[in-house]
Design an enzyme around this catalytic site. Structure first.
Site, PDB file in Angstrom:
ATOM      1  N   LYS A 120      12.448 -29.339 -26.253  1.00 13.73           N
ATOM      2  CA  LYS A 120      11.500 -29.248 -27.381  1.00 13.73           C
ATOM      3  C   LYS A 120      11.115 -30.655 -27.863  1.00 13.73           C
ATOM      4  O   LYS A 120      11.100 -31.588 -27.068  1.00 13.73           O
ATOM      5  CB  LYS A 120      12.075 -28.363 -28.494  1.00 13.73           C
ATOM      6  CG  LYS A 120      12.488 -26.992 -27.949  1.00 13.73           C
ATOM      7  CD  LYS A 120      12.747 -25.957 -28.999  1.00 13.73           C
ATOM      8  CE  LYS A 120      13.210 -24.661 -28.335  1.00 13.73           C
ATOM      9  NZ  LYS A 120      13.431 -23.576 -29.294  1.00 13.73           N
ATOM     10  N   HIS A 132       5.655 -20.195 -24.687  1.00 13.86           N
ATOM     11  CA  HIS A 132       6.853 -20.131 -25.528  1.00 13.86           C
ATOM     12  C   HIS A 132       6.454 -19.559 -26.886  1.00 13.86           C
ATOM     13  O   HIS A 132       5.361 -19.834 -27.390  1.00 13.86           O
ATOM     14  CB  HIS A 132       7.448 -21.534 -25.680  1.00 13.86           C
ATOM     15  CG  HIS A 132       8.789 -21.514 -26.326  1.00 13.86           C
ATOM     16  ND1 HIS A 132       8.948 -21.373 -27.678  1.00 13.86           N
ATOM     17  CD2 HIS A 132      10.035 -21.562 -25.791  1.00 13.86           C
ATOM     18  CE1 HIS A 132      10.238 -21.353 -27.960  1.00 13.86           C
ATOM     19  NE2 HIS A 132      10.917 -21.468 -26.830  1.00 13.86           N
ATOM     20  N   GLU A 157       7.144 -20.373 -29.768  1.00 13.36           N
ATOM     21  CA  GLU A 157       6.742 -21.372 -30.773  1.00 13.36           C
ATOM     22  C   GLU A 157       5.273 -21.750 -30.595  1.00 13.36           C
ATOM     23  O   GLU A 157       4.564 -21.998 -31.569  1.00 13.36           O
ATOM     24  CB  GLU A 157       7.660 -22.605 -30.675  1.00 13.36           C
ATOM     25  CG  GLU A 157       9.038 -22.288 -31.246  1.00 13.36           C
ATOM     26  CD  GLU A 157      10.180 -23.074 -30.637  1.00 13.36           C
ATOM     27  OE1 GLU A 157       9.944 -24.070 -29.922  1.00 13.36           O
ATOM     28  OE2 GLU A 157      11.347 -22.668 -30.860  1.00 13.36           O
ATOM     29  N   ASN A 196      15.296 -26.573 -22.473  1.00 13.74           N
ATOM     30  CA  ASN A 196      14.034 -26.825 -23.163  1.00 13.74           C
ATOM     31  C   ASN A 196      14.344 -27.769 -24.316  1.00 13.74           C
ATOM     32  O   ASN A 196      14.854 -27.340 -25.352  1.00 13.74           O
ATOM     33  CB  ASN A 196      13.468 -25.479 -23.661  1.00 13.74           C
ATOM     34  CG  ASN A 196      12.220 -25.640 -24.492  1.00 13.74           C
ATOM     35  OD1 ASN A 196      11.659 -26.736 -24.582  1.00 13.74           O
ATOM     36  ND2 ASN A 196      11.776 -24.539 -25.096  1.00 13.74           N
TER      37      ASN A 196
HETATM   38  P1  PGA Z   1      17.572 -21.779 -28.612  1.00 18.44           P
HETATM   39  O1  PGA Z   1      16.077 -21.897 -28.028  1.00 18.44           O
HETATM   40  O2  PGA Z   1      18.499 -21.811 -27.435  1.00 18.44           O
HETATM   41  O3  PGA Z   1      17.711 -22.984 -29.501  1.00 18.44           O
HETATM   42  O4  PGA Z   1      17.645 -20.500 -29.353  1.00 18.44           O
HETATM   43  C1  PGA Z   1      15.710 -21.202 -26.866  1.00 18.44           C
HETATM   44  C2  PGA Z   1      14.268 -21.485 -26.542  1.00 18.44           C
HETATM   45  O5  PGA Z   1      13.485 -21.601 -27.491  1.00 18.44           O
HETATM   46  O6  PGA Z   1      13.878 -21.583 -25.372  1.00 18.44           O
END
Ligand code: PGA
Length: 248
Positions: free
Chosen positions: A10, A97, A99, A8
């Site tokens: 982002k 997700h 977020e 991901n």
């Molecule tokens: P991270 O994020 O591996 O940076 O903790 C995981 C995600 O949000 O899918």
């Protein structure tokens, strides 16, 4: 079943950085084809980078988006539909997700609408669930995850059309990882809940996400009912992303 190693990306990176990352993942897999024995690969760049990244990928790596619209088409300024993603050769879409749940107040109902659109277009929906630190301290993590599963999984879902990602909110991007025992217990709980919510639930992939890196991946993958990982930070370096795959 093979592990799904899902990156991901982002909202990170320039076009050039995205293309470099895709190229490095492709060449890393070509140099070590054994990685394909136990793993399926997926990368989820930002919308704008989907089409160019796709031109760099081989058939060994699937393409996915990080979100989609709950509507099918029309006057929804700023939205990208599931049909458009399919048209861009996406196979997967990440939905719900934490977020998005947190910063855009996405509800289970909205996530279910998006997942319904995704399934109608033949995309596989990766539906994310997970509790906050406070909810875990209160001991209500299973109730929270059950509510999210019931509220977000669309009608008619099956092992072929959805994947669940368990991502404890407090472990995302923080460097804190759930203990292997916490992960084992929650994944067993999710597997059991899925019996009522999805067809062929015993074959449905349940990913773990939250600060997964090459150094902790082996013990996470060894836990029962862990069928891959959703990786944020460590997916931005091909070496780390493939190192995680290597651990499975
Ligand atoms: P991270 O994020 O591996 O940076 O903790 C995981 C995600 O949000 O899918």
């Amino acid at each position: 079943m093979k592990n799904l190693i899902a990156g991901n990306w982002k909202m990170n990176g320039s076009m050039e950085a995205a293309l470099d990352l895709a190229k490095n993942i492709v060449s890393g897999i070509q140099e070590n084809p054994d990685l394909l024995k136990n793993n399926d690969f997926l990368v989820c760049p930002p919308y704008l980078h989907l089409a160019p990244v796709q031109t760099e990928l081989t058939s060994a790596i699937s393409l996915g988006s990080q979100d989609c619209s709950p509507f099918d088409k029309g006057a929804y300024t700023g939205d990208v539909s599931a049909a458009m993603l399919k048209d861009m050769n996406c196979d997967y879409v990440i939905l719900g997700h934490s977020e998005r749940r947190q910063y855009y107040r996405e509800s289970d109902m909205l996530i279910k609408q998006k997942a319904t659109m995704a399934l109608e277009q033949g995309l596989i929906a990766i539906i994310c669930v997970g509790e906050t630190e406070q909810q875990r301290e209160q001991g209500i993590e299973q109730d929270v995850v059950r509510t999210q599963l019931i509220g977000s999984i669309p009608e008619g879902a099956s092992a072929d059309t959805i994947v669940i990602a368990y991502e404890p909110v407090w472990a995302i991007g923080t460097g804190k990882v759930a203990t292997v025992e916490d992960i084992r217990v929650m994944h067993a709980f999710i597997r059991n809940e899925l019996k009522d919510l999805a067809k062929t639930s015993n074959k449905l992939r349940i990913l773990y996400g939250g600060s997964v890196k090459p150094s902790n991946a082996a013990e996470i993958f060894a836990a029962e009912n862990v069928n891959g990982a959703l990786i944020g930070g460590a997916s931005l370096q091909a070496h780390d992303f493939l190192g995680i795959a290597d651990a499975s």
